[in-house]
Write a protein that holds these residues in place. Structure first.
Motif, short mmCIF file in Angstrom:
data_model
loop_
_atom_site.label_atom_id
_atom_site.label_comp_id
_atom_site.label_asym_id
_atom_site.label_seq_id
_atom_site.Cartn_x
_atom_site.Cartn_y
_atom_site.Cartn_z
N LYS A 85 -23.02 -7.72 -31.95
CA LYS A 85 -22.09 -8.58 -31.04
C LYS A 85 -20.70 -8.68 -31.18
O LYS A 85 -20.26 -8.83 -32.25
CB LYS A 85 -22.74 -9.97 -30.95
CG LYS A 85 -22.43 -10.87 -29.88
CD LYS A 85 -23.12 -12.34 -29.85
CE LYS A 85 -22.47 -13.36 -28.90
NZ LYS A 85 -23.07 -14.67 -29.04
N ILE A 118 -16.99 -10.53 -29.34
CA ILE A 118 -16.44 -11.48 -28.35
C ILE A 118 -15.18 -11.15 -28.10
O ILE A 118 -14.36 -10.62 -29.08
CB ILE A 118 -16.83 -12.79 -28.46
CG1 ILE A 118 -16.52 -13.31 -29.71
CG2 ILE A 118 -18.58 -13.20 -28.29
CD1 ILE A 118 -16.58 -14.89 -30.28
N GLU A 141 -18.37 -11.03 -23.62
CA GLU A 141 -19.43 -10.53 -24.58
C GLU A 141 -19.82 -9.22 -24.67
O GLU A 141 -20.31 -8.86 -23.50
CB GLU A 141 -20.63 -11.65 -24.74
CG GLU A 141 -21.46 -11.70 -25.78
CD GLU A 141 -22.97 -12.45 -25.44
OE1 GLU A 141 -22.49 -13.81 -25.63
OE2 GLU A 141 -23.82 -11.79 -25.05
#
Length: 232
Positions: A145, A147, A158
């Motif tokens: 992940k 951001i 995201e």
């Protein structure tokens, strides 16, 4: 002992393998994360969120990202169809921008046609990401992940990317990560997710060279001012 022919074959094999990984066509689907109604209070009449119905239509459209090794284009894929859905599809295909990206200078171009006018918006890409420690499985891929923040340090986007597919590309402006982006979420200034894209399929075959449209460019601010003026 390895002869010259064997060496040449090995070099060609490596070159072909590397080349095939440098070009790709990826299908995505649009995800509408906007709430259907503004008011959730049972004592008040429900008011539908502006643009919600249009976003539901966009969910049915096929999006494609084509990468030729140095440039990409992200757009609605044109498909033959009949009936009202085909008409709406064609209208949205011309209205929603085609996003071209030149990775040599981290510049994006949004090409769109509105009310008979053609615009080419040129801006530098934001490729500053914060990679978190979050990991999850998406579509069978192990993803990390990342951001991205706006100028006020609010979360703007995201993205989940696949390090095992070393292409620094993704849908719309989700580029610059060490792996293919297969899922995104966009956030408004209130911190609410309102849309995103999700990976459907990938094809590593050779693609035609992408040509950025030859048109006078304007900035995003200039385009916004034009749109405000037309509405007024």
């Amino acid at each position: 002992m390895i002869n010259k022919v064997t060496i040449i074959v090995l070099i060609l094999s490596i070159s072909i393998s590397s080349f095939s990984q440098d070009q790709a066509k990826i299908e995505y689907r649009y995800i509408n994360l906007t709430k259907q109604y503004i008011s959730s209070d049972d004592n008040k009449p429900k008011q539908k969120t502006p643009g919600y119905d249009l976003q539901k239509i966009i969910e049915e459209l096929p999006f494609v990202l084509i990468f030729d090794g140095s440039k990409s284009v992200f757009k609605i894929e044109k498909r033959m169809g009949v009936g009202d859905k085909s008409i709406t599809h064609n209208q949205l295909t011309s209205m929603l921008p085609e996003t071209y990206i030149d990775y040599n200078n981290n510049t994006r171009y949004d090409y769109t046609e509105i009310s008979g006018q053609t615009f080419l918006v040129k801006e530098k890409l934001n490729v500053n990401w914060k990679i978190t420690g979050d990991i999850k499985l998406i579509k069978g891929y192990t993803c990390k992940k990342a951001i991205q923040f706006d100028e006020n340090e609010n979360i703007k986007m995201e993205a989940w990317f696949v390090p095992d597919i070393p292409l620094s590309i993704g849908p719309s402006y989700a580029v610059g990560l060490p792996g293919l982006v297969i899922q995104t979420k966009q956030f408004n200034k209130k911190g609410e997710a309102y849309s995103g894209f999700e990976f459907v399929n990938i094809d590593f075959s050779k693609q035609k060279e992408i040509i950025i449209p030859n048109h006078n460019t304007i900035t995003e601010k200039e385009f916004t001012d034009i749109m405000k003026g037309s509405r007024q």
